[in-house]
Write an enzyme that holds these catalytic residues in place. Structure first.
Site, PDB file in Angstrom:
ATOM      1  N   ARG A   1     130.406 -48.829  45.636  1.00  0.00           N
ATOM      2  CA  ARG A   1     130.901 -47.871  44.800  1.00  0.00           C
ATOM      3  C   ARG A   1     131.352 -48.633  43.425  1.00  0.00           C
ATOM      4  O   ARG A   1     131.167 -48.220  42.614  1.00  0.00           O
ATOM      5  CB  ARG A   1     132.161 -47.432  45.452  1.00  0.00           C
ATOM      6  CG  ARG A   1     133.232 -46.211  44.475  1.00  0.00           C
ATOM      7  CD  ARG A   1     134.216 -45.811  45.134  1.00  0.00           C
ATOM      8  NE  ARG A   1     134.883 -44.880  44.430  1.00  0.00           N
ATOM      9  CZ  ARG A   1     135.924 -44.190  44.429  1.00  0.00           C
ATOM     10  NH1 ARG A   1     136.576 -44.597  45.563  1.00  0.00           N
ATOM     11  NH2 ARG A   1     136.445 -43.208  43.758  1.00  0.00           N
TER      12      ARG A   1
ATOM     13  N   CYS B   1     139.458 -47.581  44.261  1.00  0.00           N
ATOM     14  CA  CYS B   1     137.963 -48.031  44.202  1.00  0.00           C
ATOM     15  C   CYS B   1     137.703 -48.852  45.384  1.00  0.00           C
ATOM     16  O   CYS B   1     136.711 -48.986  45.874  1.00  0.00           O
ATOM     17  CB  CYS B   1     137.620 -48.567  42.893  1.00  0.00           C
ATOM     18  SG  CYS B   1     137.390 -47.007  41.617  1.00  0.00           S
TER      19      CYS B   1
END
Length: 290
Positions: A236, A190
């Site tokens: 994100r 991530c």
């Protein structure tokens, strides 16, 4: 009366001389890429590998006219030297399971073949393909580990500050985000170095395809790739935190978690397009003096 010279047989014979090269590359690298498909490419942080490989193949196909043209002057000495060096690196990497050498050897092998068979003009024509091969090479583990944790901590802190400013009940400790009743761990995929690496590949390919003539324009976009990738990682993480907070942990860890990878690339691409449009207006190409 003019005569038309049919060059089709010649072009076919020139094309056939590449068959042993293609066969040799397949013998060398099909096992390598098969191994990568079951190891590195099977993980989220290296999922870009097959896409990079497809782009490398397309870049070669895009310059096929250079490869099929009759060579004006080859460079066999530096070509064979590079080829032998690349093969030695490949053998060492394959024998000792050093994936950095095994995959990285592809660049000198291809460069050597180009020089030996088509000379320096072919090497100049395919320079970007050789450079882009670097994105196929998995980054060394010690290098990734050294940089990933600081990156994740910074992404986590900035994401938490943005959400807190927006009124969400969020706090963070290192790479752990606590929002409401949920606790989220920011994973390497991530907000790690590999995601920034893959995003920079996207930006570099875009820059190559646009063919901007201004060095300043190209330099500014190139310098912005890593900051854009870093900001896209923040987006994100924020996206996943909000999905988890509003729809539950199952939603945040299911399909949406994988979909957030697409969000990452879309955000980065939009940012690059916007910056490119702004620079195109701000940096006008110089008109020749009359």
């Amino acid at each position: 009366m003019s005569a038309v010279l049919d060059t089709t047989p010649f072009r076919r014979s020139v094309g056939f001389e590449w068959l042993p090269v293609v066969a040799g590359l397949m013998i060398l690298y099909i096992p390598t890429f098969y191994d990568l498909a079951g190891t590195h490419w099977d993980r989220d942080d290296y999922a870009h590998g097959p896409i990079i490989l497809a782009v490398v193949v397309w870049l070669i196909w895009d310059k096929r006219q250079v490869l099929l043209a009759a060579p004006s002057r080859t460079a066999p000495v530096p070509g064979i030297a590079l080829l032998v060096f690349g093969l030695l690196v490949y053998v060492v990497g394959r024998a000792h399971d050093v994936i950095l050498f095994e995959v990285g050897a592809l660049a000198p092998i291809l460069a050597g073949v180009l020089l030996a068979m088509r000379g320096w003009p072919a090497l100049r024509a395919l320079w970007f393909m050789l450079l882009f091969i670097a994105y196929l090479v998995p980054l060394p583990g010690f290098f990734v580990d050294a940089l990933t944790l600081p990156l994740k901590q910074n992404v986590s802190e900035i994401a938490a500050q943005i959400l807190y400013a927006a009124g969400y009940p969020i706090a963070h400790t290192g790479v752990i985000l606590n929002i409401g009743q949920y606790q989220l761990l920011v994973a390497d995929a991530c907000a790690g170095l590999n995601s920034m690496f893959s995003l920079s590949a996207l930006g570099l390919l875009y820059l190559y395809l646009m063919h901007h003539k201004s060095w300043l324009h190209n330099g500014l976009i190139l310098a912005s790739l890593l900051p854009i990738a870093f900001c896209a990682n923040i987006v994100r993480v924020i996206f996943l935190v909000l999905v988890t907070y509003h729809f539950g942990d199952a939603a945040g860890q299911g399909f949406v978690h994988g979909f957030s990878g697409m969000v990452l690339f879309v955000v980065a691409l939009i940012a690059i397009l916007l910056l490119d449009a702004i620079l195109a207006r701000a940096i006008k190409p110089r008109k020749p003096a009359h």
